[in-house]
Design an enzyme around this catalytic site. Structure first.
Site, PDB file in Angstrom:
ATOM      1  N   HIS A   1      -9.427   8.358   0.975  1.00 34.42           N
ATOM      2  CA  HIS A   1      -8.394   7.481   1.549  1.00 34.42           C
ATOM      3  C   HIS A   1      -7.253   7.179   0.595  1.00 34.42           C
ATOM      4  O   HIS A   1      -6.451   6.294   0.878  1.00 34.42           O
ATOM      5  CB  HIS A   1      -9.021   6.150   1.989  1.00 34.42           C
ATOM      6  CG  HIS A   1      -9.819   6.246   3.243  1.00 34.42           C
ATOM      7  ND1 HIS A   1      -9.258   6.190   4.502  1.00 34.42           N
ATOM      8  CD2 HIS A   1     -11.146   6.403   3.454  1.00 34.42           C
ATOM      9  CE1 HIS A   1     -10.209   6.294   5.419  1.00 34.42           C
ATOM     10  NE2 HIS A   1     -11.361   6.421   4.812  1.00 34.42           N
TER      11      HIS A   1
ATOM     12  N   LYS B   1       0.059  -6.327   6.516  1.00 34.60           N
ATOM     13  CA  LYS B   1      -0.925  -5.417   5.937  1.00 34.60           C
ATOM     14  C   LYS B   1      -1.337  -5.974   4.581  1.00 34.60           C
ATOM     15  O   LYS B   1      -0.744  -6.935   4.086  1.00 34.60           O
ATOM     16  CB  LYS B   1      -0.369  -3.992   5.805  1.00 34.60           C
ATOM     17  CG  LYS B   1       0.960  -3.878   5.089  1.00 34.60           C
ATOM     18  CD  LYS B   1       1.457  -2.436   5.107  1.00 34.60           C
ATOM     19  CE  LYS B   1       2.037  -2.048   6.464  1.00 34.60           C
ATOM     20  NZ  LYS B   1       1.811  -0.659   6.804  1.00 34.60           N
ATOM     21  N   ARG B   2      -2.365  -5.379   4.001  1.00 34.09           N
ATOM     22  CA  ARG B   2      -2.806  -5.767   2.665  1.00 34.09           C
ATOM     23  C   ARG B   2      -1.610  -5.780   1.711  1.00 34.09           C
ATOM     24  O   ARG B   2      -0.770  -4.886   1.764  1.00 34.09           O
ATOM     25  CB  ARG B   2      -3.839  -4.721   2.229  1.00 34.09           C
ATOM     26  CG  ARG B   2      -4.613  -4.988   0.993  1.00 34.09           C
ATOM     27  CD  ARG B   2      -5.817  -4.047   0.948  1.00 34.09           C
ATOM     28  NE  ARG B   2      -5.470  -2.640   1.074  1.00 34.09           N
ATOM     29  CZ  ARG B   2      -5.193  -1.829   0.068  1.00 34.09           C
ATOM     30  NH1 ARG B   2      -5.208  -2.281  -1.170  1.00 34.09           N
ATOM     31  NH2 ARG B   2      -4.924  -0.556   0.259  1.00 34.09           N
TER      32      ARG B   2
ATOM     33  N   LYS C   1       2.717  -0.566  -1.066  1.00 36.55           N
ATOM     34  CA  LYS C   1       3.121  -0.811   0.330  1.00 36.55           C
ATOM     35  C   LYS C   1       4.512  -1.457   0.394  1.00 36.55           C
ATOM     36  O   LYS C   1       5.113  -1.577   1.446  1.00 36.55           O
ATOM     37  CB  LYS C   1       2.089  -1.680   1.053  1.00 36.55           C
ATOM     38  CG  LYS C   1       0.747  -0.953   1.258  1.00 36.55           C
ATOM     39  CD  LYS C   1      -0.288  -1.838   1.930  1.00 36.55           C
ATOM     40  CE  LYS C   1      -1.650  -1.164   2.040  1.00 36.55           C
ATOM     41  NZ  LYS C   1      -1.710  -0.091   3.044  1.00 36.55           N
TER      42      LYS C   1
ATOM     43  N   THR D   1      -2.785   3.006   9.775  1.00 39.12           N
ATOM     44  CA  THR D   1      -3.105   2.990  11.215  1.00 39.12           C
ATOM     45  C   THR D   1      -2.349   1.878  11.918  1.00 39.12           C
ATOM     46  O   THR D   1      -2.182   1.916  13.133  1.00 39.12           O
ATOM     47  CB  THR D   1      -4.620   2.791  11.456  1.00 39.12           C
ATOM     48  OG1 THR D   1      -5.076   1.676  10.686  1.00 39.12           O
ATOM     49  CG2 THR D   1      -5.409   4.029  11.091  1.00 39.12           C
TER      50      THR D   1
ATOM     51  N   LYS E   1      -0.627   1.361  15.861  1.00 36.52           N
ATOM     52  CA  LYS E   1      -0.834   0.199  16.751  1.00 36.52           C
ATOM     53  C   LYS E   1       0.503  -0.364  17.213  1.00 36.52           C
ATOM     54  O   LYS E   1       0.670  -0.720  18.380  1.00 36.52           O
ATOM     55  CB  LYS E   1      -1.638  -0.879  16.012  1.00 36.52           C
ATOM     56  CG  LYS E   1      -3.066  -0.469  15.731  1.00 36.52           C
ATOM     57  CD  LYS E   1      -3.705  -1.313  14.630  1.00 36.52           C
ATOM     58  CE  LYS E   1      -4.933  -0.618  14.068  1.00 36.52           C
ATOM     59  NZ  LYS E   1      -5.358  -1.148  12.785  1.00 36.52           N
TER      60      LYS E   1
END
Length: 888
Positions: A427, A620-621, A626, A731, A735
């Site tokens: 991942h 998100k985290r 990110k 992901t 969504k």
């Protein structure tokens, strides 16, 4: 006269509390005519071969009585109401007069759980009878979300429950709101695992999930004075969805030492002795499939002291604290997800956690296989084990230990079985995210496993040396043991060597692992060992459950809800993209979702937001790769631009609400600083009367699955802006698009495949490409590095104290300006700002925006987790779904 003897009352003799009383019982112990059953019941069921014998041994009267009184779940509204009232009055000991919403939730959940458990039992029996191959999905996280709404929809009884609860005086929405999210995960890794469990059940595959039952989750996030504060998440206060299996326990060994001896045949026998034993106790969670009776199992392990909870001798001698010390030490293993590993004790606890979980799971898997009485060589034909990231990699070594040390197989035969059994999903391409454990820690905690790792490594390196006799550097690069100070065990290398397939989770990611971090392994094993399975999501939760009105609108055009089992049917709605009524309802649904989120924002943050503004979301985290820091820098740039504009010019700006959410790991200082800056900016911007509704900045605390189900349907634009080449897949991007939101993103992870499917005109891409990243980083370090002028203005505003104490945020500025800007924030900033301007322009054309939204949803059929699971089953697990005759 007859003599009378005085009858003495016999003294009750005190007997030990263990063992049965010594009495001579004569005569029958059952009513006349009923013989005792000849079979012995077991706690964990029978193997397929034993079932027929067992069935034949049950006397007919018993069988008849059992079948006559077999229970069945409710089938209609009256049945549902009866079950709810029964649970309120008998299980909860309440009544009509003191049944509040929480009690209604508890009773409703128990009514649905009763139905689920009947199907769960039948599914396990069906899978045992079929005696076919099973897949076991090992994941340290399972981010399940709320279970009640999911169970209602998958069983197809939500309307029944809604009407029944209304009759009893409750709104279904209020009842569903009472449920705590299961705190078994943090980010995309755990949510992917949850989607996969849903798909495995919905597609009728024989599958079990194995994880840990975290007592306090990762943590509950509170925002106090703009800072993240971690508090325990008491999600287990009431959890009707789990079944404690106190009869299913496994003793797990730690520490100790290894002794070796040679048997009569000259074979070396290793024995792991001494140390500490901790007991693993199983808790089972039923996982219902959609529109099928299949209900699979998620087994979670909880840790307990093997010596019992309480030491009476220590307590009696006044040592009260130490009387419960063993239990407290044991329970820390399954207390918290990802304990802070900044300390050595934290590292030891993490490794302990991982071994505890995989050892208990493998004991269970092996026990189930041994019931079939098959030869060991058939193990890979009956068992497939998928490693979700490197966390469960110790399972490779543990299975080798079981086969060699406990079952007596020779080394090569055992290793052949191991490598045919495991598949490994990678991942990450970030080298620092690939787990490594120090050899001294292994030696201390798992001495036998370290020996086996050295054996596996020797066996592997000998093969490499035969293939590349002159390349000594290759041996060092692929070795499972890293020759550093101290030496380290590379878990990703162990996972690759111990698996027959390694897969990435998006096309770009799978290509990158083959050309960068695992390049040498491709040379060693050949390209066929490496494959790609692009991630997907379950449309049952992420459309039907999260956005019911949109789901119904889509079903009205596709002809039924069948698209939830075949997502490619979404393509049919593209025919209606010019239909005036369809477009009107599409827009109304989005607006209603934004109103709902606006109310939640007002309730939780006391900030008023305008639902007509563009909702720009990044949830998100929190992690530097990110790039939430780039997003908030962009927000500051927008704020400075608005402040510099005249009142007339401001009228031309598109109003925007920037919404953030996500947790930072407790030991990740920089991520916590990002959260603090977002809240500091929000505190200034949201109270600036000049700006008003033109810009709002919101941080929603304690982001989880149920909050995602409210946020995602309300987004107009979502941000997936990781540095190119760092996000494996993502992901949440899927969504958001499935719910009619558009994306601003980099060419990273699954964004690339989403672009291919929905069309470049429906996505806002920006930034450098993955192939250029290394050259740019090299330039930063060895060449010149100039910070983008617009970003410099942002930094100046922060340093002036516009958003509070500048020193609180200097780490973020310094990372970009002085320390090489590893995540390319400055390099991509200009492109990011320009693309945001394109977004504003596109959003002003509402008709064009609605067309983009409809086209995007219509073209998302590829991104279903059902498609993923079928690809895993065919390409990695060699697994067939079970045929179910009584399919609903």
């Amino acid at each position: 006269m007859a003599s009378t003897t005085t009858q003495r009352v016999p003294l009750r003799e005190r007997r030990p509390s263990v063992g049965a009383p010594l009495v001579d019982i004569q005569g029958g112990v059952a009513p006349a005519g009923v013989s005792r059953p000849k079979h012995k019941r077991t706690l964990t069921g029978f193997g397929a071969g034993d079932i027929k014998t067992v069935e034949a041994s049950i006397p007919e009267p018993q069988r008849k009585a059992w079948l006559e009184h077999q229970t069945s779940g409710f089938k209609d509204k009256d049945g549902f109401e009866k079950e709810v009232v029964r649970h309120v009055e008998t299980t909860l000991a309440r009544s009509l007069y003191n049944c509040d919403e929480h009690a209604a939730y508890a009773a409703c959940s128990l009514a649905f759980r009763d139905r689920l458990i009947l199907e769960w039992n039948r599914t396990q029996q069906r899978q045992t009878f079929a005696d076919s191959k099973r897949v076991y999905y090992l994941s340290l996280e399972f981010l399940m979300g709320r279970a009640l709404d999911n169970a209602m929809l998958n069983i197809g009884q939500k309307d029944v429950a809604k009407a029944g609860l209304a009759d009893l005086g409750f709104r279904i929405e209020d009842v569903i709101e009472q449920e705590h999210d299961a705190a078994l995960g943090n980010g995309g890794l755990g949510r992917l695992a949850a989607c996969f469990l849903d798909s495995l059940a919905s597609l009728n595959y024989s599958a079990w999930g194995y994880g840990l039952r975290y007592r306090y989750g990762i943590f509950k996030q509170e925002i106090i004075d703009g800072y993240q504060v971690e508090v325990p998440d008491y999600w287990l206060d009431f959890n009707p969805w789990e079944f404690p299996r106190h009869d299913v326990t496994v003793d797990i060994q730690f520490y100790g030492h290894v002794t070796k001896r040679t048997d009569d045949n000259g074979k070396t026998i290793a024995t792991w002795e001494g140390g500490e034993i901790v007991k693993a106790v199983a808790f089972d969670v039923p996982i219902p499939g959609y529109a099928t009776p299949s209900t699979n199992n998620l087994r979670l392990w909880s840790s307990k002291a093997a010596s019992g909870e309480f030491d009476f001798q220590k307590f009696n001698s006044g040592d009260y604290e130490n009387s419960v010390a063993d239990q407290q030490r044991a329970e820390t293993i399954s207390a918290v997800l990802y304990p802070n590993d900044n300390l050595d004790r934290g590292k030891e606890l993490r490794l302990k956690q991982q071994y505890f979980w995989v050892a208990a799971s493998l004991y269970d898997i092996v026990r189930r296989f041994k019931k079939s009485k098959r030869a060991w060589k058939e193990f890979p034909d009956q068992v497939a084990i998928q490693l979700n990231d490197t966390h469960p990699t110790l399972a490779v070594v543990e299975l080798q230990r079981i086969l060699v040390d406990l079952e007596g197989l020779n080394w090569e035969e055992a290793w052949n079985i191991v490598t045919q059994t495991f598949g490994y999903t990678n991942h990450t391409v970030l080298p620092e995210a690939l787990e490594k454990w120090s050899v001294p820690l292994f030696q201390h905690l798992l001495p036998r496993h370290l020996q086996l790792i050295y054996d596996i490594n020797l066996f592997f390196l000998q093969t490499v040396e035969r293939k590349f006799p002159k390349d000594r550097d290759m041996l060092a690069r692929v070795s499972i043991i890293e020759e550093s100070q101290p030496k380290m065990v590379r878990m990703a290398h162990l996972a690759i060597v111990g698996s027959h397939k390694v897969n990435g989770v998006a096309e770009l990611h799978s290509d990158l692992i083959k050309t960068t971090i695992f390049k040498d392994f491709v040379e060693v094993f050949g390209p066929d060992k490496f494959t790609n399975v692009t991630n997907g999501i379950t449309p049952r939760r992420w459309l039907h459950q999260a956005n019911p009105r949109l789901s119904e609108l889509i079903a009205s055009k596709t002809g039924s809800l069948n698209y939830l089992k075949d997502l490619t049917e979404l393509a049919k709605i593209e025919h209606y993209k010019d239909d005036k009524d369809f477009r009107k309802e599409w827009a109304e649904i989005k607006y209603a979702n934004k109103v709902r989120l606006s109310k939640h924002i007002k309730k939780t943050t006391d900030v008023d937001v305008n639902p007509s503004a563009l909702f720009d979301v990044q949830v998100k985290r929190i992690h530097e790769y990110k790039r939430q820091q780039m997003n908030i820098f962009g927000v500051i740039h927008r704020y400075l631009t608005l402040k510099a504009a005249s009142p007339e010019e401001r009228k031309k700006f598109q109003p925007r609400v920037s919404i953030f959410g996500g947790k930072a790991a407790p030991g990740y200082w920089m991520a916590k600083q990002i959260i603090h800056l977002i809240n500091a900016v929000g505190a200034v911007v949201n109270n600036d009367k000049e700006i008003g509704d033109l810009l709002k900045v919101i941080f929603l605390e304690d982001y989880n699955v149920s909050k995602a189900e409210m946020i995602i349907p309300a987004s107009d634009l979502s941000e997936h802006i990781s540095t190119a080449g760092t996000e494996a897949s993502g992901t949440s991007n899927m969504k958001f698009v499935l719910n009619g939101g558009l994306i601003i993103g980099t060419c990273d992870g699954a964004n690339i495949e989403i672009t291919r499917e929905i069309g470049e005109q429906n996505i806002f891409l920006f930034g450098n490409l993955a192939e250029d990243v290394e050259d740019i980083r090299h330039n930063h370090t060895y060449g010149s590095h100039t910070v983008d002028p617009d970003l410099t203005k942002v930094f100046e505003a922060i340093e002036k104290g516009t958003f509070g104490e500048p020193n609180d945020f200097m780490g973020m500025i310094s990372a970009v300006r002085d320390h090489g800007d590893f995540y390319l924030v400055s390099d991509d900033f200009h492109s990011y700002i320009e693309t945001q301007e394109l977004v504003d322009k596109a959003y002003r054309d509402q008709e064009g925006w609605i067309t983009k939204s409809i086209e995007s949803v219509a073209r998302m059929g590829f991104f279903s987790s059902d498609r993923c699971i079928n690809e895993y089953a065919e390409g990695i697990w060699n697994l067939e779904p079970l045929t179910i005759k009584d399919q609903k």
